[in-house]
Design a protein around this motif. Sequence first.
Motif, mmCIF file in Angstrom:
data_model
loop_
_atom_site.group_PDB
_atom_site.id
_atom_site.type_symbol
_atom_site.label_atom_id
_atom_site.label_comp_id
_atom_site.label_asym_id
_atom_site.label_seq_id
_atom_site.Cartn_x
_atom_site.Cartn_y
_atom_site.Cartn_z
ATOM 1 N N ASP A 82 0.841 -1.197 0.000
ATOM 2 C CA ASP A 82 0.000 0.000 0.000
ATOM 3 C C ASP A 82 0.876 1.247 0.000
ATOM 4 O O ASP A 82 2.096 1.180 -0.194
ATOM 5 C CB ASP A 82 -0.945 -0.013 1.206
ATOM 6 C CG ASP A 82 -0.209 -0.212 2.530
ATOM 7 O OD1 ASP A 82 1.039 -0.044 2.563
ATOM 8 O OD2 ASP A 82 -0.862 -0.532 3.541
ATOM 9 N N ALA A 83 0.256 2.417 0.222
ATOM 10 C CA ALA A 83 0.991 3.686 0.143
ATOM 11 C C ALA A 83 2.138 3.745 1.149
ATOM 12 O O ALA A 83 3.229 4.244 0.832
ATOM 13 C CB ALA A 83 0.029 4.848 0.359
ATOM 14 N N LEU A 84 1.920 3.250 2.355
ATOM 15 C CA LEU A 84 2.973 3.297 3.375
ATOM 16 C C LEU A 84 4.135 2.385 3.008
ATOM 17 O O LEU A 84 5.301 2.771 3.148
ATOM 18 C CB LEU A 84 2.404 2.910 4.737
ATOM 19 C CG LEU A 84 3.375 3.012 5.912
ATOM 20 C CD1 LEU A 84 3.836 4.454 6.119
ATOM 21 C CD2 LEU A 84 2.737 2.471 7.199
ATOM 22 N N MET A 85 3.839 1.177 2.520
ATOM 23 C CA MET A 85 4.902 0.270 2.118
ATOM 24 C C MET A 85 5.658 0.819 0.911
ATOM 25 O O MET A 85 6.879 0.654 0.798
ATOM 26 C CB MET A 85 4.337 -1.113 1.814
ATOM 27 C CG MET A 85 5.395 -2.158 1.473
ATOM 28 S SD MET A 85 6.621 -2.453 2.798
ATOM 29 C CE MET A 85 5.668 -3.482 3.922
ATOM 30 N N LYS A 86 4.961 1.488 0.005
ATOM 31 C CA LYS A 86 5.630 2.108 -1.148
ATOM 32 C C LYS A 86 6.602 3.187 -0.679
ATOM 33 O O LYS A 86 7.710 3.321 -1.215
ATOM 34 C CB LYS A 86 4.601 2.700 -2.101
ATOM 35 C CG LYS A 86 3.820 1.655 -2.872
ATOM 36 C CD LYS A 86 2.780 2.305 -3.781
ATOM 37 C CE LYS A 86 1.980 1.232 -4.526
ATOM 38 N NZ LYS A 86 0.940 1.821 -5.392
ATOM 39 N N LYS A 87 6.189 3.945 0.325
ATOM 40 C CA LYS A 87 7.070 4.983 0.871
ATOM 41 C C LYS A 87 8.295 4.355 1.524
ATOM 42 O O LYS A 87 9.430 4.845 1.368
ATOM 43 C CB LYS A 87 6.309 5.837 1.883
ATOM 44 C CG LYS A 87 7.064 7.064 2.366
ATOM 45 C CD LYS A 87 6.172 7.953 3.216
ATOM 46 C CE LYS A 87 6.917 9.227 3.621
ATOM 47 N NZ LYS A 87 6.047 10.127 4.434
ATOM 48 N N PHE A 88 8.065 3.273 2.253
ATOM 49 C CA PHE A 88 9.182 2.545 2.870
ATOM 50 C C PHE A 88 10.165 2.064 1.805
ATOM 51 O O PHE A 88 11.383 2.249 1.921
ATOM 52 C CB PHE A 88 8.638 1.352 3.661
ATOM 53 C CG PHE A 88 9.709 0.434 4.186
ATOM 54 C CD1 PHE A 88 10.295 0.665 5.419
ATOM 55 C CD2 PHE A 88 10.134 -0.661 3.437
ATOM 56 C CE1 PHE A 88 11.294 -0.179 5.907
ATOM 57 C CE2 PHE A 88 11.129 -1.504 3.908
ATOM 58 C CZ PHE A 88 11.704 -1.265 5.142
ATOM 59 N N MET A 89 9.643 1.452 0.741
ATOM 60 C CA MET A 89 10.504 0.923 -0.318
ATOM 61 C C MET A 89 11.240 2.034 -1.061
ATOM 62 O O MET A 89 12.394 1.853 -1.479
ATOM 63 C CB MET A 89 9.682 0.086 -1.297
ATOM 64 C CG MET A 89 9.292 -1.271 -0.760
ATOM 65 S SD MET A 89 10.753 -2.315 -0.460
ATOM 66 C CE MET A 89 9.965 -3.736 0.320
ATOM 67 N N GLN A 90 10.604 3.159 -1.231
ATOM 68 C CA GLN A 90 11.270 4.278 -1.893
ATOM 69 C C GLN A 90 12.517 4.699 -1.129
ATOM 70 O O GLN A 90 13.594 4.894 -1.702
ATOM 71 C CB GLN A 90 10.297 5.462 -2.016
ATOM 72 C CG GLN A 90 10.916 6.751 -2.543
ATOM 73 C CD GLN A 90 11.445 6.628 -3.958
ATOM 74 O OE1 GLN A 90 10.895 5.879 -4.767
ATOM 75 N NE2 GLN A 90 12.507 7.351 -4.266
ATOM 76 N N LYS A 91 12.378 4.806 0.181
ATOM 77 C CA LYS A 91 13.509 5.242 0.997
ATOM 78 C C LYS A 91 14.566 4.150 1.142
ATOM 79 O O LYS A 91 15.772 4.424 1.104
ATOM 80 C CB LYS A 91 13.012 5.687 2.382
ATOM 81 C CG LYS A 91 12.228 7.003 2.342
ATOM 82 C CD LYS A 91 11.827 7.445 3.739
ATOM 83 C CE LYS A 91 11.165 8.820 3.699
ATOM 84 N NZ LYS A 91 12.111 9.874 3.272
ATOM 85 N N TYR A 92 14.114 2.916 1.277
ATOM 86 C CA TYR A 92 15.049 1.811 1.459
ATOM 87 C C TYR A 92 15.729 1.403 0.153
ATOM 88 O O TYR A 92 16.963 1.340 0.055
ATOM 89 C CB TYR A 92 14.302 0.614 2.057
ATOM 90 C CG TYR A 92 15.085 -0.672 2.057
ATOM 91 C CD1 TYR A 92 16.329 -0.769 2.674
ATOM 92 C CD2 TYR A 92 14.580 -1.817 1.420
ATOM 93 C CE1 TYR A 92 17.052 -1.955 2.669
ATOM 94 C CE2 TYR A 92 15.297 -3.006 1.416
ATOM 95 C CZ TYR A 92 16.527 -3.064 2.038
ATOM 96 O OH TYR A 92 17.234 -4.238 2.025
ATOM 97 N N LYS A 93 14.931 1.171 -0.862
ATOM 98 C CA LYS A 93 15.423 0.564 -2.088
ATOM 99 C C LYS A 93 16.018 1.564 -3.074
ATOM 100 O O LYS A 93 17.007 1.269 -3.751
ATOM 101 C CB LYS A 93 14.269 -0.193 -2.742
ATOM 102 C CG LYS A 93 14.616 -1.021 -3.955
ATOM 103 C CD LYS A 93 13.388 -1.816 -4.381
ATOM 104 C CE LYS A 93 13.624 -2.645 -5.625
ATOM 105 N NZ LYS A 93 12.420 -3.435 -5.987
ATOM 106 N N PHE A 94 15.418 2.751 -3.143
ATOM 107 C CA PHE A 94 15.833 3.715 -4.167
ATOM 108 C C PHE A 94 16.618 4.901 -3.611
ATOM 109 O O PHE A 94 17.337 5.564 -4.344
ATOM 110 C CB PHE A 94 14.620 4.203 -4.952
ATOM 111 C CG PHE A 94 13.900 3.086 -5.658
ATOM 112 C CD1 PHE A 94 14.472 2.463 -6.749
ATOM 113 C CD2 PHE A 94 12.674 2.646 -5.212
ATOM 114 C CE1 PHE A 94 13.828 1.422 -7.398
ATOM 115 C CE2 PHE A 94 12.013 1.607 -5.845
ATOM 116 C CZ PHE A 94 12.584 0.991 -6.944
#
Length: 226
Positions: A82-94
């Motif tokens: 969801d939106a929160l997990m996408k935000k997490f992945m943006q900061k972690y992965k990208f």
Amino acid sequence: MNCKLCEKYIATQLVPWEIILWQPLKKTQLCRECWQSFTKINYSKACQICGKKENYKVCKDCQLWQTTAEYPLVNQSLYCYDALMKKFMQKYKFEYDLELAEVFKSEFTQFLKITNNALVIPIPQRAQKRKFNQVRNLMKNNKRIKNSILFVKKEAIDKLQVNLNRQERLQTRQPFDIDKQELNKVQFERIILIDDIYTTGRTLRHAANLLAQYTTKPIIAKTLAR
């Protein structure tokens, strides 16, 4: 310290034994509100093949996969993408915030241990700029994790899925190859393929199709999010 997702200040609370023993402070990555806002997948209301939130036991995506010659891969995930997990992945992965791997490391490692003694194979990362495997970093050390079996073909390096729409992802060619010197580790083992996110299932099925040529044992997938 501040929460890495919402920037809210996190007050550090010491327990008595930490004060008495002069234990170093554990750095908290997320505030309680953000941590509690991640949505666990409820498999009573999700596709039994991929984990997508669905009112049917098999979602339309997986019904389509069943009409192809692809390996009949079953995926299990912990959290909704969801939106929160996408935000997490943006900061972690990208944005390469490796400290965020600690947020889910214990839980994701335990999630993999539920499957007894299977060989754990992380999906190899394609981005040369990223000097770490975002999947492998989500797990604690385990002798059953085999990082070197799959590798990305030269022509697929830096061909990132994030830049493609759904149809383009589904049409991608096989990006992986297998290290033939590692085949003895695959042939007689049940395999768990792991990735950070399941979106269309294309990447995981590419890997499963390749590995299925060298083993008759079951292959399943597990991801952090779906």
